[in-house]
Design a protein around this motif. Structure first.
Motif, mmCIF file in Angstrom:
data_model
loop_
_atom_site.group_PDB
_atom_site.id
_atom_site.type_symbol
_atom_site.label_atom_id
_atom_site.label_comp_id
_atom_site.label_asym_id
_atom_site.label_seq_id
_atom_site.Cartn_x
_atom_site.Cartn_y
_atom_site.Cartn_z
ATOM 1 N N ASP A 14 -10.813 -12.887 -8.097
ATOM 2 C CA ASP A 14 -9.507 -11.586 -8.506
ATOM 3 C C ASP A 14 -9.804 -10.613 -7.504
ATOM 4 O O ASP A 14 -10.755 -10.244 -6.546
ATOM 5 C CB ASP A 14 -9.481 -11.266 -9.894
ATOM 6 N N LYS A 15 -9.073 -9.517 -7.514
ATOM 7 C CA LYS A 15 -8.944 -8.398 -6.732
ATOM 8 C C LYS A 15 -10.087 -7.626 -7.137
ATOM 9 O O LYS A 15 -10.310 -6.529 -6.131
ATOM 10 C CB LYS A 15 -7.560 -7.858 -6.694
ATOM 11 N N LYS A 34 -2.198 -14.168 -2.101
ATOM 12 C CA LYS A 34 -1.150 -13.210 -2.278
ATOM 13 C C LYS A 34 -0.122 -13.212 -2.891
ATOM 14 O O LYS A 34 0.172 -14.532 -2.992
ATOM 15 C CB LYS A 34 -0.737 -12.735 -0.635
ATOM 16 N N GLY A 79 3.439 -12.189 -2.810
ATOM 17 C CA GLY A 79 4.460 -11.423 -1.997
ATOM 18 C C GLY A 79 3.379 -10.793 -1.045
ATOM 19 O O GLY A 79 2.552 -11.640 -0.143
ATOM 20 N N GLU A 80 3.316 -9.510 -0.939
ATOM 21 C CA GLU A 80 2.509 -9.003 -0.051
ATOM 22 C C GLU A 80 1.335 -8.223 -0.497
ATOM 23 O O GLU A 80 0.184 -7.782 0.022
ATOM 24 C CB GLU A 80 3.091 -7.645 0.775
ATOM 25 N N GLU A 81 1.041 -8.425 -1.734
ATOM 26 C CA GLU A 81 -0.147 -7.851 -2.472
ATOM 27 C C GLU A 81 -1.200 -8.813 -2.624
ATOM 28 O O GLU A 81 -1.118 -10.068 -2.954
ATOM 29 C CB GLU A 81 0.422 -7.545 -4.163
ATOM 30 N N ILE A 82 -2.303 -8.295 -2.378
ATOM 31 C CA ILE A 82 -3.585 -9.209 -2.402
ATOM 32 C C ILE A 82 -4.114 -9.195 -3.588
ATOM 33 O O ILE A 82 -4.542 -8.052 -4.251
ATOM 34 C CB ILE A 82 -4.562 -8.645 -1.341
ATOM 35 N N VAL A 83 -3.943 -10.294 -4.492
ATOM 36 C CA VAL A 83 -4.422 -10.533 -5.744
ATOM 37 C C VAL A 83 -5.742 -10.965 -6.002
ATOM 38 O O VAL A 83 -6.500 -11.358 -7.040
ATOM 39 C CB VAL A 83 -3.407 -11.211 -6.621
ATOM 40 N N LYS A 89 -10.741 -6.680 1.119
ATOM 41 C CA LYS A 89 -10.669 -5.318 1.974
ATOM 42 C C LYS A 89 -9.726 -5.475 3.154
ATOM 43 O O LYS A 89 -8.799 -4.850 3.639
ATOM 44 C CB LYS A 89 -11.954 -5.076 2.231
ATOM 45 N N GLY A 97 -7.796 -8.219 4.084
ATOM 46 C CA GLY A 97 -6.728 -9.197 3.985
ATOM 47 C C GLY A 97 -6.718 -10.147 4.981
ATOM 48 O O GLY A 97 -5.709 -10.735 5.265
#
Length: 161
Positions: free
Chosen positions: A61-62, A128, A130-134, A103, A105
């Motif tokens: 996870d993130k 990801k 959307g655009e968020e790295i999860v 870090k 992406g």
């Protein structure tokens, strides 16, 4: 009205009426029940999909904690997934660089890594929404046998020269 539940160790506890064995309210709304049943089914199918892969798969996870791995990955980390899920991957595989993907992406393809006396090629990619790295995931390919054959070939070449 309550029920008495006897635990595995013989301890008893009272559960109020209308509650499940954990003391949570029973779900009566059919739409919520249906959604939860579908979600559970999808979760089981995804686990089966990942487990059916021949190559080891690790997902963090993130925060860098292991959230999924397949049966092949269990073999290389030498622990059942139940014992390692939720722990930082770096504490399980100290040479892991998967956290770097969080870090940067950026995908890292064909990276060599040694784990437990074997050599693997690691393909690492961000996960990801959307655009968020999860999170990030790695798919490993055991190349130990190829490495051994390559070193034998090199030795044979040097002898023949």
């Amino acid at each position: 009205m309550s029920r008495t539940i006897v635990g595995a160790g013989g301890q008893t506890r009272h559960v109020p009426a209308g509650k499940d064995t954990f003391g949570c309210p029973r779900i009566k709304n059919p739409d919520i029940k249906k959604t939860m049943t579908q979600t559970l089914k999808i979760s089981r199918e995804l686990t089966a999909l990942i487990d059916s892969m021949y190559n080891p798969v690790l997902v963090i996870d993130k925060s860098g904690c292991l959230i999924a791995c397949n049966i092949s990955a269990e073999k290389i980390i030498a622990h059942p997934r139940e014992a390692v899920l939720g722990r930082p991957l770096i504490s399980i595989l100290d040479k892991s660089r998967l956290h770097n993907i969080l870090k940067t992406g950026k995908t890292e393809s064909v990276q060599k890594i040694a784990i437990g006396g074997k050599t693997f090629i690691s393909n690492r990619t961000p996960v990801k929404i959307g655009e968020e790295i999860v999170g990030a995931m790695a798919v490993l390919q055991d190349i130990s046998e190829l490495e051994h054959i390559s070193s034998e070939l090199s030795a044979t070449r040097s002898l023949s020269q």
